[in-house]
Design an enzyme around this catalytic site. Structure first.
Site, PDB file in Angstrom:
ATOM      1  N   HIS A  66      33.156  75.228  36.631  1.00 29.85           N
ATOM      2  CA  HIS A  66      31.817  75.076  36.739  1.00 29.85           C
ATOM      3  C   HIS A  66      31.211  76.037  35.887  1.00 29.85           C
ATOM      4  CE1 HIS A  66      31.821  71.850  39.736  1.00 29.85           C
ATOM      5  NE2 HIS A  66      32.855  72.422  40.148  1.00 29.85           N
ATOM      6  N   GLY A  72      24.206  75.433  45.207  1.00 33.46           N
ATOM      7  CA  GLY A  72      22.969  75.276  45.481  1.00 33.46           C
ATOM      8  C   GLY A  72      22.590  74.505  46.733  1.00 33.46           C
ATOM      9  N   TYR A 133      28.689  64.541  40.311  1.00 36.65           N
ATOM     10  CA  TYR A 133      29.074  63.974  41.587  1.00 36.65           C
ATOM     11  C   TYR A 133      28.836  62.391  41.641  1.00 36.65           C
ATOM     12  CZ  TYR A 133      30.680  68.033  44.363  1.00 36.65           C
ATOM     13  OH  TYR A 133      31.659  69.135  44.863  1.00 36.65           O
ATOM     14  N   ARG A 166      28.483  64.900  50.196  1.00 37.74           N
ATOM     15  CA  ARG A 166      27.389  65.330  49.254  1.00 37.74           C
ATOM     16  C   ARG A 166      27.685  64.105  47.925  1.00 37.74           C
ATOM     17  NH1 ARG A 166      30.288  70.696  48.269  1.00 37.74           N
ATOM     18  NH2 ARG A 166      31.960  69.673  49.432  1.00 37.74           N
ATOM     19  N   HIS A 227      40.923  68.744  44.693  1.00 44.21           N
ATOM     20  CA  HIS A 227      40.762  69.311  45.997  1.00 44.21           C
ATOM     21  C   HIS A 227      41.787  68.799  47.017  1.00 44.21           C
ATOM     22  CE1 HIS A 227      37.261  70.818  44.039  1.00 44.21           C
ATOM     23  NE2 HIS A 227      36.507  69.714  44.369  1.00 44.21           N
ATOM     24  N   ASP A 288      38.502  75.572  40.031  1.00 47.46           N
ATOM     25  CA  ASP A 288      37.113  75.226  40.612  1.00 47.46           C
ATOM     26  C   ASP A 288      36.183  76.560  40.413  1.00 47.46           C
ATOM     27  OD1 ASP A 288      35.208  73.365  41.571  1.00 47.46           O
ATOM     28  OD2 ASP A 288      36.030  73.761  43.670  1.00 47.46           O
ATOM     29  N   SER A 292      30.246  76.806  44.038  1.00 50.70           N
ATOM     30  CA  SER A 292      29.836  77.489  45.423  1.00 50.70           C
ATOM     31  C   SER A 292      30.940  77.106  46.193  1.00 50.70           C
ATOM     32  CB  SER A 292      28.532  76.924  45.988  1.00 50.70           C
ATOM     33  OG  SER A 292      28.769  75.484  46.066  1.00 50.70           O
TER      34      SER A 292
HETATM   35 ZN    ZN Z   1      34.722  69.230  43.601  1.00 50.52          ZN
END
Ligand code: ZN
Length: 393
Positions: A66, A72, A133, A166, A227, A288, A292
């Site tokens: 990222h 966030g 996403y 998410r 992941h 990654d 966050s």
């Molecule tokens: Zn991810």
């Protein structure tokens, strides 16, 4: 004339072991690999590096960063900062793939592309995925296929989130449409055109991808789930995906909280997957970086945040060797040849004549990173940066 560098007497992992070799870099490229190269009689301006105490490996390919920041999930004050050049180079990363994440409103693809160009100017190779996403995907041109064909740096789509609170809760049909658009865009532009998939901790695991493949002309190779070491159930579902022919990715940035709450350390996941018989070329690590790392309670409430680090990519590969008995060649494959192949980056991830001169020298004794070269230019010496990003102190 172009800069010429001769690396002498290195134990070369290409990533397959080549034995002791001399490697000649001319300009951006690997010009020759052989034995007993000599420049003693010539007047050529050649920089000679004695690498008899080193392994020479390809520069690392980090398939998920990222690099404009992410996160966030705890409000505006929890948006993570941008990556700096030396965050990558001191960790041996010479190729980074930038993505958006949860937030595609205050983080944008145009910003991501600008940062990719900035990092390229500063010295490393960069690419991006379109989308984020969510499905429908945000794009630059209004269309996934067009983004892939028309924008050089865009090589795929993602990370699309599935099985996560998410995610946009995509339907199987929506996932298929995104994969089809990526595939056609990739074919027409000569790029990988894969869909990077963020897999959360939801009960459906990788089932949405199996469902997207079953009953369509898509194959598991179209998807690149990440992941996959999030917990043991996700890991086991990843093994099934790999046994069906797919490539799976383990995330190296972590927190003590995650490791205490069921995450499989990336180094251990790599070792276990190899022991389960998955070929090394189907296993990758990614950092990654600058994500966050939210810490949630059982109700999904945010308890705190940490920031992903690109340097964990090689730390985990090294840990796989030193603590989990993975061969150095297999560990290096997971951060070089394997990600380069799944992403369709033909000039990256290997040491061979004609490929980009992205190289890392590791010390024999402790496997620490000593020197890093990107596109033929030395960026790190004795573990210290020779080149810094524009705004780095
Ligand atoms: Zn991810």
């Amino acid at each position: 004339m172009e800069q010429i560098i001769l690396i002498k007497n290195a134990q070369v992992l290409a990533p397959e072991p080549l034995g002791r070799r001399d490697v000649l870099i001319s300009g951006n490229s690997i010009a020759a690999i052989g034995e007993n190269f000599s420049v003693a009689d010539s007047n050529l301006p050649v920089t000679v590096i004695d690498a008899s105490e080193h392994y020479l490996v390809p520069g690392f390919v980090d398939s998920l960063v990222h690099f404009i920041g992410g996160g966030g999930e705890g409000g505006f004050a929890t948006r993570t900062p941008e990556m700096q050049l030396t965050d990558a180079t001191l960790g041996g990363v010479t190729t980074a793939i930038g993505v958006l994440g949860t937030d595609a409103t205050t983080r944008t693809l145009t910003n991501l592309l600008a940062k990719a160009h900035a990092l390229q100017i500063e010295g490393i190779s960069t690419y991006c995925h379109t989308g984020s996403y969510e499905i429908p995907c945000r794009t630059v041109t209004g269309n996934i296929t067009d983004d892939l064909i028309l924008i050089d740096k865009i090589i795929g789509v993602g990370e699309i989130a599935i099985s996560d609170h998410r995610s946009s809760q995509p339907t199987i049909s929506e996932i298929r449409k995104v994969a089809a658009a990526a595939r056609v865009g990739g074919m027409l532009s000569g790029k990988g055109g894969i869909v990077s998939v963020h897999v959360g901790a939801g009960d459906s695991l990788l089932q949405p991808l199996f469902d997207a493949v079953t009953g369509s002309e898509l194959t598991v190779k179209q998807f690149y789930p990440t992941h996959m070491n999030r917990n043991n159930a996700v890991f086991e579902s990843g093994l099934r995906f790999a046994k069906a022919g797919g490539v799976i990715d383990f995330t190296t940035s972590t927190t003590d909280y995650d490791l205490k709450h069921g995450e499989v350390a990336a180094a251990q996941a790599l070792a276990r997957a190899l022991q389960a018989g998955i070929p090394a070329m189907q296993l990758t690590l990614s950092s990654d970086g600058n994500a966050s790392l939210p810490i949630f309670n059982e109700d999904g409430d945010l308890l705190g945040l940490q920031v992903g680090q690109v340097r964990t990519l090689y730390q985990s590969a090294r840990e796989a060797v030193q603590q989990y008995h993975v061969s150095l060649a297999d560990a290096i494959t997971a951060i070089t040849a394997a990600p380069a192949a799944v992403l369709g980056l033909k000039q990256k991830g290997r040491i061979a004549v004609g490929l980009d001169a992205d190289l890392v020298l590791l010390r024999h004794d402790d496997l620490t990173i000593d020197q890093v070269f990107a596109m033929g230019k030395q960026l790190v010496a004795a573990g210290q940066p020779l080149v810094k990003g524009t705004f780095e102190p």
